[in-house]
Design a protein around this motif. Structure first.
Motif, PDB file in Angstrom:
ATOM      1  N   LYS A 107       0.854  -1.193   0.000  1.00  0.00           N
ATOM      2  CA  LYS A 107       0.000   0.000   0.000  1.00  0.00           C
ATOM      3  C   LYS A 107       0.887   1.239   0.000  1.00  0.00           C
ATOM      4  O   LYS A 107       1.861   1.319   0.731  1.00  0.00           O
ATOM      5  CB  LYS A 107      -0.919  -0.010   1.209  1.00  0.00           C
ATOM      6  CG  LYS A 107      -1.932   1.094   1.140  1.00  0.00           C
ATOM      7  CD  LYS A 107      -3.182   0.777   1.891  1.00  0.00           C
ATOM      8  CE  LYS A 107      -4.131   1.939   1.681  1.00  0.00           C
ATOM      9  NZ  LYS A 107      -5.260   1.903   2.530  1.00  0.00           N
TER      10      LYS A 107
ATOM     11  N   ASN B  74      -6.394  -4.280  -5.793  1.00  0.00           N
ATOM     12  CA  ASN B  74      -6.278  -2.891  -5.348  1.00  0.00           C
ATOM     13  C   ASN B  74      -5.740  -2.066  -6.501  1.00  0.00           C
ATOM     14  O   ASN B  74      -4.934  -2.544  -7.302  1.00  0.00           O
ATOM     15  CB  ASN B  74      -5.310  -2.772  -4.175  1.00  0.00           C
ATOM     16  CG  ASN B  74      -5.872  -3.355  -2.897  1.00  0.00           C
ATOM     17  OD1 ASN B  74      -7.072  -3.536  -2.753  1.00  0.00           O
ATOM     18  ND2 ASN B  74      -4.999  -3.654  -1.958  1.00  0.00           N
TER      19      ASN B  74
ATOM     20  N   GLU C 189      -2.314  -1.764  -8.320  1.00  0.00           N
ATOM     21  CA  GLU C 189      -1.244  -1.574  -7.343  1.00  0.00           C
ATOM     22  C   GLU C 189       0.058  -2.252  -7.790  1.00  0.00           C
ATOM     23  O   GLU C 189       1.145  -1.712  -7.614  1.00  0.00           O
ATOM     24  CB  GLU C 189      -1.709  -2.127  -5.990  1.00  0.00           C
ATOM     25  CG  GLU C 189      -0.827  -1.833  -4.828  1.00  0.00           C
ATOM     26  CD  GLU C 189      -1.489  -2.258  -3.542  1.00  0.00           C
ATOM     27  OE1 GLU C 189      -1.866  -1.379  -2.745  1.00  0.00           O
ATOM     28  OE2 GLU C 189      -1.651  -3.484  -3.332  1.00  0.00           O
TER      29      GLU C 189
END
Length: 81
Positions: free
Chosen positions: A2, A40, A61
């Protein structure tokens, strides 16, 4: 991995629709949480060398790479998409 919003990261793949190439630097402006069917992703804003927005796109991502202090930025001419 992340990433923090509004950070700059590099693309790990080409995005021909926008004339972007692996290694181009983008700014992350929104996080899109995935689920079992979708990974994501991030909405990215892309700027030219003088700070004008030239593209806004969504990338997975896994298509992003955190910048590190042993990397150097580089300029190139944007080719028409």
């Amino acid at each position: 991995m992340k990433f923090e919003l509004y950070s700059q990261v590099a693309l790990t793949t080409n995005i021909p629709k926008y004339g972007l190439r692996e290694g181009d630097v983008v700014t992350l402006v929104e996080f899109l949480e995935g689920d079992d069917n979708l990974p994501n992703a991030y909405v990215c804003e892309v700027f030219n060398a003088v700070g004008d927005t030239i593209a806004v796109c969504t990338v997975k991502e896994e298509q992003l790479h955190a910048l590190s202090k042993n990397e150097i930025l580089h300029i190139r001419t944007l080719e028409a998409a």
